[in-house]
Scaffold this motif. Structure first.
Motif, mmCIF file in Angstrom:
data_model
loop_
_atom_site.group_PDB
_atom_site.id
_atom_site.type_symbol
_atom_site.label_atom_id
_atom_site.label_comp_id
_atom_site.label_asym_id
_atom_site.label_seq_id
_atom_site.Cartn_x
_atom_site.Cartn_y
_atom_site.Cartn_z
ATOM 1 N N SER A 171 2.030 39.771 21.780
ATOM 2 C CA SER A 171 2.264 41.101 21.207
ATOM 3 C C SER A 171 2.556 41.004 19.716
ATOM 4 O O SER A 171 3.012 39.970 19.212
ATOM 5 N N VAL A 172 2.277 42.106 19.026
ATOM 6 C CA VAL A 172 2.511 42.233 17.587
ATOM 7 C C VAL A 172 3.309 43.503 17.362
ATOM 8 O O VAL A 172 2.986 44.556 17.926
ATOM 9 N N TYR A 173 4.339 43.396 16.523
ATOM 10 C CA TYR A 173 5.201 44.558 16.286
ATOM 11 C C TYR A 173 5.495 44.697 14.802
ATOM 12 O O TYR A 173 5.876 43.738 14.128
ATOM 13 N N LEU A 174 5.273 45.899 14.290
ATOM 14 C CA LEU A 174 5.654 46.257 12.925
ATOM 15 C C LEU A 174 6.924 47.088 13.031
ATOM 16 O O LEU A 174 6.907 48.192 13.582
ATOM 17 N N PRO A 175 8.053 46.598 12.532
ATOM 18 C CA PRO A 175 9.344 47.219 12.839
ATOM 19 C C PRO A 175 9.651 48.516 12.100
ATOM 20 O O PRO A 175 10.607 49.204 12.463
ATOM 21 N N GLU A 176 8.872 48.855 11.082
ATOM 22 C CA GLU A 176 9.169 50.065 10.310
ATOM 23 C C GLU A 176 8.046 51.078 10.459
ATOM 24 O O GLU A 176 6.863 50.722 10.378
ATOM 25 N N LYS A 177 8.413 52.331 10.663
ATOM 26 C CA LYS A 177 7.400 53.387 10.688
ATOM 27 C C LYS A 177 6.733 53.464 9.311
ATOM 28 O O LYS A 177 7.405 53.381 8.290
ATOM 29 N N GLY A 178 5.432 53.620 9.333
ATOM 30 C CA GLY A 178 4.685 53.641 8.082
ATOM 31 C C GLY A 178 4.149 52.288 7.677
ATOM 32 O O GLY A 178 3.312 52.210 6.767
ATOM 33 N N MET A 179 4.616 51.225 8.337
ATOM 34 C CA MET A 179 4.037 49.898 8.068
ATOM 35 C C MET A 179 2.633 49.847 8.635
ATOM 36 O O MET A 179 2.341 50.445 9.673
ATOM 37 N N ARG A 180 1.775 49.100 7.969
ATOM 38 C CA ARG A 180 0.398 48.920 8.443
ATOM 39 C C ARG A 180 -0.066 47.519 8.067
ATOM 40 O O ARG A 180 0.371 46.969 7.058
ATOM 41 N N ILE A 181 -0.965 46.986 8.894
ATOM 42 C CA ILE A 181 -1.642 45.747 8.525
ATOM 43 C C ILE A 181 -3.126 46.052 8.368
ATOM 44 O O ILE A 181 -3.652 46.985 8.984
ATOM 45 N N ASN A 182 -3.776 45.259 7.534
ATOM 46 C CA ASN A 182 -5.217 45.380 7.320
ATOM 47 C C ASN A 182 -5.750 43.957 7.153
ATOM 48 O O ASN A 182 -5.312 43.229 6.258
ATOM 49 N N ARG A 189 8.200 52.089 -5.586
ATOM 50 C CA ARG A 189 8.261 52.771 -4.288
ATOM 51 C C ARG A 189 7.016 52.469 -3.453
ATOM 52 O O ARG A 189 7.080 52.429 -2.226
ATOM 53 N N SER A 190 5.899 52.260 -4.105
ATOM 54 C CA SER A 190 4.643 52.092 -3.379
ATOM 55 C C SER A 190 4.624 50.838 -2.501
ATOM 56 O O SER A 190 3.868 50.769 -1.539
ATOM 57 N N VAL A 191 5.447 49.848 -2.815
ATOM 58 C CA VAL A 191 5.401 48.576 -2.073
ATOM 59 C C VAL A 191 6.641 48.368 -1.203
ATOM 60 O O VAL A 191 6.846 47.277 -0.673
ATOM 61 N N ARG A 192 7.435 49.420 -0.994
ATOM 62 C CA ARG A 192 8.704 49.233 -0.300
ATOM 63 C C ARG A 192 8.540 48.772 1.155
ATOM 64 O O ARG A 192 9.433 48.137 1.722
ATOM 65 N N ARG A 193 7.404 49.077 1.776
ATOM 66 C CA ARG A 193 7.214 48.668 3.183
ATOM 67 C C ARG A 193 6.432 47.364 3.318
ATOM 68 O O ARG A 193 6.287 46.852 4.422
ATOM 69 N N ILE A 194 5.914 46.862 2.203
ATOM 70 C CA ILE A 194 5.109 45.637 2.274
ATOM 71 C C ILE A 194 6.009 44.431 2.519
ATOM 72 O O ILE A 194 7.094 44.329 1.958
ATOM 73 N N GLY A 195 5.558 43.506 3.357
ATOM 74 C CA GLY A 195 6.315 42.273 3.590
ATOM 75 C C GLY A 195 5.813 41.558 4.834
ATOM 76 O O GLY A 195 6.094 41.992 5.951
ATOM 77 N N TRP A 196 5.075 40.471 4.638
ATOM 78 C CA TRP A 196 4.499 39.769 5.774
ATOM 79 C C TRP A 196 5.570 39.197 6.699
ATOM 80 O O TRP A 196 5.352 39.035 7.902
ATOM 81 N N GLN A 197 6.769 38.906 6.136
ATOM 82 C CA GLN A 197 7.848 38.345 6.952
ATOM 83 C C GLN A 197 8.353 39.331 8.007
ATOM 84 O O GLN A 197 8.980 38.926 8.997
ATOM 85 N N LYS A 198 8.065 40.617 7.819
ATOM 86 C CA LYS A 198 8.540 41.624 8.775
ATOM 87 C C LYS A 198 7.726 41.646 10.065
ATOM 88 O O LYS A 198 8.195 42.167 11.089
ATOM 89 N N VAL A 199 6.504 41.133 10.030
ATOM 90 C CA VAL A 199 5.631 41.184 11.208
ATOM 91 C C VAL A 199 6.221 40.302 12.309
ATOM 92 O O VAL A 199 6.521 39.130 12.095
ATOM 93 N N GLN A 200 6.393 40.886 13.493
ATOM 94 C CA GLN A 200 7.019 40.171 14.611
ATOM 95 C C GLN A 200 5.968 39.834 15.672
ATOM 96 O O GLN A 200 5.328 40.731 16.220
ATOM 97 N N LEU A 201 5.819 38.532 15.944
ATOM 98 C CA LEU A 201 4.884 38.058 16.951
ATOM 99 C C LEU A 201 5.649 37.526 18.156
ATOM 100 O O LEU A 201 6.668 36.844 18.004
ATOM 101 N N ASN A 202 5.149 37.825 19.343
ATOM 102 C CA ASN A 202 5.716 37.311 20.581
ATOM 103 C C ASN A 202 4.636 36.508 21.284
ATOM 104 O O ASN A 202 3.695 37.089 21.848
ATOM 105 N N ALA A 203 4.751 35.182 21.213
ATOM 106 C CA ALA A 203 3.693 34.314 21.748
ATOM 107 C C ALA A 203 3.546 34.461 23.257
ATOM 108 O O ALA A 203 2.432 34.401 23.789
ATOM 109 N N ALA A 204 4.658 34.651 23.970
ATOM 110 C CA ALA A 204 4.590 34.752 25.431
ATOM 111 C C ALA A 204 3.858 36.012 25.866
ATOM 112 O O ALA A 204 3.075 35.998 26.819
ATOM 113 N N ALA A 205 4.103 37.107 25.154
ATOM 114 C CA ALA A 205 3.499 38.391 25.530
ATOM 115 C C ALA A 205 2.200 38.675 24.783
ATOM 116 O O ALA A 205 1.511 39.651 25.082
#
Length: 362
Positions: free
Chosen positions: A175-186, A157-173
């Motif tokens: 912008s960086v988006y983490l699609p799930e609440k509780g996701m974090r980057i460090n 359960r502790s790693v259910r939100r981990i996943g670098w593939q989920k990070v969404q980058l928008n080169a034009a804007a």
């Protein structure tokens, strides 16, 4: 008539002697030129990014050296404020706060750094993953003996939100988006190396031809020491803290070391360090220390964590596939292994390093 008897000759000869006498007198009256100032090492330390940083500049100009050291430290502070996981004003914190809500427009610098971390994640098969911060904190690395590891369901359960593939980058804007609440980057796994790299660039632009920057084990050096010799970098011995197992003589290279001998706990006498395998949720095991050697201190900072997670065979296999990158690791049982082509200078008390060949293709 002989030349000596010619009055014109006597006139010009006399003028020449007078001119020579005047030049000699001027030379005696002119202040003696000071010998050129010899280069020396100037050092300044500071607490940055939660760690101790030490910056050294080699210069014959003390004013330039101190100015460059201040500029390098200021650059590292700037990056810390921009990308810190703990600073409430940082852009990384804003990304985390708005996870599952909306994308966050960030500076180009921050966008590019995050993009590079995702490339390293892909290169390492996810062994390096900035979304590790999404994991639940289920371990206490207090250097004490614990009765057992958490149960497997808790770990999963502790790693259910981990996943670098989920990070969404928008080169034009940008912008960086983490699609799930509780996701974090460090960015802690790469930020010190990035800070050291940027600081060295600032100092070089100011005219520092030689220096060594150390951000809590993330070392980058360029040029030469004041006596003209290359820099000697020591690699610690995890079994004997504050002692050295081997050393390298380098210049214009990064030597970055990660170890689990400062933040850990034990279970049944086995060490479990603070570097978590993002795939399993368990602490990475098999290694006590990883040292990466390459020209890019930022890359080296990320690769040491990746090798730690992959373990000795797969980790050194990854390094052997990368051009211009070398590594040495110390295993749980105290064995020193090196990537192909790396030559270490071992202390007499240390066992000689063994090379690890890349794994054969299936």
């Amino acid at each position: 008539m002989s030349p000596i008897a010619d009055p014109r000759t006597r006139h010009w000869a006399g003028s020449g002697l007078l001119a020579l006498a005047l030049l000699l007198m001027a030379a005696r009256l002119r202040p003696a030129q000071a010998p050129p100032t010899r280069a020396r090492a100037y050092t300044r330390a500071a607490h940055l990014m939660g760690s101790q940083f030490t910056f050294t500049a080699v210069s014959s100009d003390d004013s330039l050296a101190w100015r460059a050291l201040r500029a390098g430290l200021r650059e590292t502070q700037r990056i810390d404020h921009l990308c810190s996981y703990w600073d409430s004003t940082s852009q990384v914190v804003k990304i985390n706060q708005l996870a599952g809500i909306r994308p966050v427009v960030v500076d180009q610098e921050v966008y590019d750094l995050i993009q590079r971390t995702l490339k390293i994640a892909a290169l390492s098969g996810g062994a390096f993953d900035i979304t590790f911060a999404s994991g639940d904190k289920i371990y206490k690395f207090d250097r004490l003996a614990h009765p057992s590891l958490p149960d497997s369901a808790t770990v999963r359960r502790s790693v259910r939100r981990i996943g670098w593939q989920k990070v969404q980058l928008n080169a034009a804007a940008h912008s960086v988006y983490l699609p799930e609440k509780g996701m974090r980057i460090n960015l802690a796994g790469i930020l010190q190396g990035y800070g050291v790299r940027r600081a060295s660039e600032v100092m070089k632009r100011l005219g520092i031809a030689g220096g060594l920057l150390n951000g809590s084990g993330d070392v980058y050096c360029w040029g030469r020491q004041p006596d003209g010799s290359q820099w000697r970098i020591a690699i610690g011995d995890p079994a004997r803290p504050r002692t050295v197992s081997s050393w390298l003589t380098v210049s214009d290279l990064a030597v970055v070391t990660a170890g689990n001998y400062e933040q850990y706990f034990t279970v049944g006498g086995r060490y479990y360090g603070h570097i978590i395998n993002p795939h399993t949720g368990y602490p990475a095991t098999g290694l006590r220390s990883v040292t990466i050697i390459c020209p890019d201190v930022e890359l080296a900072d990320a690769l040491d964590d990746a090798v730690f997670v992959l373990g000795p065979t797969e980790g050194l296999g990854l390094i052997n596939r990368l051009k211009g990158v070398s590594a040495t690791v110390i295993t749980d049982d105290g064995q020193t292994l090196v990537s192909k082509g790396l030559q270490l200078n071992s202390y007499h008390s240390a066992a000689p390093a063994a090379a690890v060949s890349p794994p054969s293709n299936p």
